[in-house]
Design a protein around this motif. Structure first.
Motif, mmCIF file in Angstrom:
data_model
loop_
_atom_site.group_PDB
_atom_site.id
_atom_site.type_symbol
_atom_site.label_atom_id
_atom_site.label_comp_id
_atom_site.label_asym_id
_atom_site.label_seq_id
_atom_site.Cartn_x
_atom_site.Cartn_y
_atom_site.Cartn_z
ATOM 1 N N LYS A 28 13.738 41.052 35.880
ATOM 2 C CA LYS A 28 13.019 39.826 35.462
ATOM 3 C C LYS A 28 12.197 39.245 36.645
ATOM 4 C CE LYS A 28 16.984 38.084 32.444
ATOM 5 N NZ LYS A 28 18.366 36.897 32.464
ATOM 6 N N LEU A 29 12.700 39.623 37.826
ATOM 7 C CA LEU A 29 11.882 39.230 39.140
ATOM 8 C C LEU A 29 10.463 40.045 38.998
ATOM 9 C CD1 LEU A 29 14.353 39.199 42.134
ATOM 10 C CD2 LEU A 29 13.108 37.407 41.041
ATOM 11 N N ASN A 30 10.528 41.463 38.665
ATOM 12 C CA ASN A 30 9.198 42.105 38.378
ATOM 13 C C ASN A 30 8.605 41.539 37.428
ATOM 14 O OD1 ASN A 30 9.868 43.865 40.550
ATOM 15 N ND2 ASN A 30 11.111 45.561 38.891
ATOM 16 N N GLU A 31 9.079 41.047 36.163
ATOM 17 C CA GLU A 31 8.159 40.432 35.144
ATOM 18 C C GLU A 31 7.506 39.069 35.701
ATOM 19 O OE1 GLU A 31 11.159 39.910 31.961
ATOM 20 O OE2 GLU A 31 11.155 41.996 31.533
ATOM 21 N N LEU A 32 8.346 38.273 36.261
ATOM 22 C CA LEU A 32 7.877 37.120 36.990
ATOM 23 C C LEU A 32 6.704 37.423 37.942
ATOM 24 C CD1 LEU A 32 10.954 34.943 37.566
ATOM 25 C CD2 LEU A 32 9.186 34.509 35.848
ATOM 26 N N THR A 33 6.969 38.247 38.612
ATOM 27 C CA THR A 33 5.991 38.804 39.791
ATOM 28 C C THR A 33 4.738 39.174 39.198
ATOM 29 O OG1 THR A 33 7.813 39.583 41.358
ATOM 30 C CG2 THR A 33 5.335 40.419 41.788
ATOM 31 N N ASN A 34 4.868 39.873 38.096
ATOM 32 C CA ASN A 34 3.605 40.525 37.250
ATOM 33 C C ASN A 34 2.919 39.310 36.743
ATOM 34 O OD1 ASN A 34 3.823 43.469 38.022
ATOM 35 N ND2 ASN A 34 5.213 43.797 36.161
ATOM 36 N N LEU A 35 3.633 38.348 36.168
ATOM 37 C CA LEU A 35 3.109 37.094 35.575
ATOM 38 C C LEU A 35 2.234 36.324 36.687
ATOM 39 C CD1 LEU A 35 3.047 35.501 32.764
ATOM 40 C CD2 LEU A 35 4.913 34.490 33.683
ATOM 41 N N VAL A 36 3.020 36.251 37.631
ATOM 42 C CA VAL A 36 2.373 35.462 38.872
ATOM 43 C C VAL A 36 0.865 36.233 39.142
ATOM 44 C CG1 VAL A 36 2.289 34.886 41.060
ATOM 45 C CG2 VAL A 36 4.085 34.380 39.620
ATOM 46 N N LYS A 37 0.965 37.530 39.363
ATOM 47 C CA LYS A 37 -0.380 38.325 39.632
ATOM 48 C C LYS A 37 -0.949 38.123 38.693
ATOM 49 C CE LYS A 37 1.835 42.002 42.220
ATOM 50 N NZ LYS A 37 2.349 43.677 42.437
ATOM 51 N N THR A 38 -0.897 38.299 37.552
ATOM 52 C CA THR A 38 -1.851 38.069 36.394
ATOM 53 C C THR A 38 -2.600 36.739 36.285
ATOM 54 O OG1 THR A 38 -0.620 39.318 34.881
ATOM 55 C CG2 THR A 38 -2.115 38.456 33.820
#
Length: 97
Positions: A84-94
């Motif tokens: 979930k943290l990785n998904e959130l990190t990717n979302l923020v980066k995007t």
């Protein structure tokens, strides 16, 4: 000078002398011994077990398996949290790009 507390706990009718570091540890040991004795009584009442060694082994397996199951659940939870943290990190980066 050692500040260890000397206590006795009774498990399956036998007394075991122990040394603990503090009252919290004493409480934990006494609660554990009580839980073991309750489980032993349950096995003796509900199953045709006449040997204390058998009920002690069954009790040890019960407690050890609960510990292992909790450990596996924590590991699964950590994997989910990392995902979930990785998904959130990717979302923020995007969104920042």
């Amino acid at each position: 000078m050692s500040n260890k507390l000397k206590i006795n706990v009774v498990i399956a009718g036998r007394t075991y002398p122990l040394s603990v570091n503090n009252t919290k540890e004493e409480e934990g040991m006494r609660k554990a011994a009580n839980a073991i004795n309750k489980l032993i009584s349950m096995y003796e009442q509900n199953y045709a077990v006449s040997d204390k060694q058998d009920v002690l082994a069954m009790s040890a397996l019960q407690f050890a398996s609960k510990l292992e199951i909790l450990s596996l659940q924590k590991s699964d939870n950590k994997k989910e949290e990392i995902q979930k943290l990785n998904e959130l990190t990717n979302l923020v980066k995007t969104h920042l790009e």
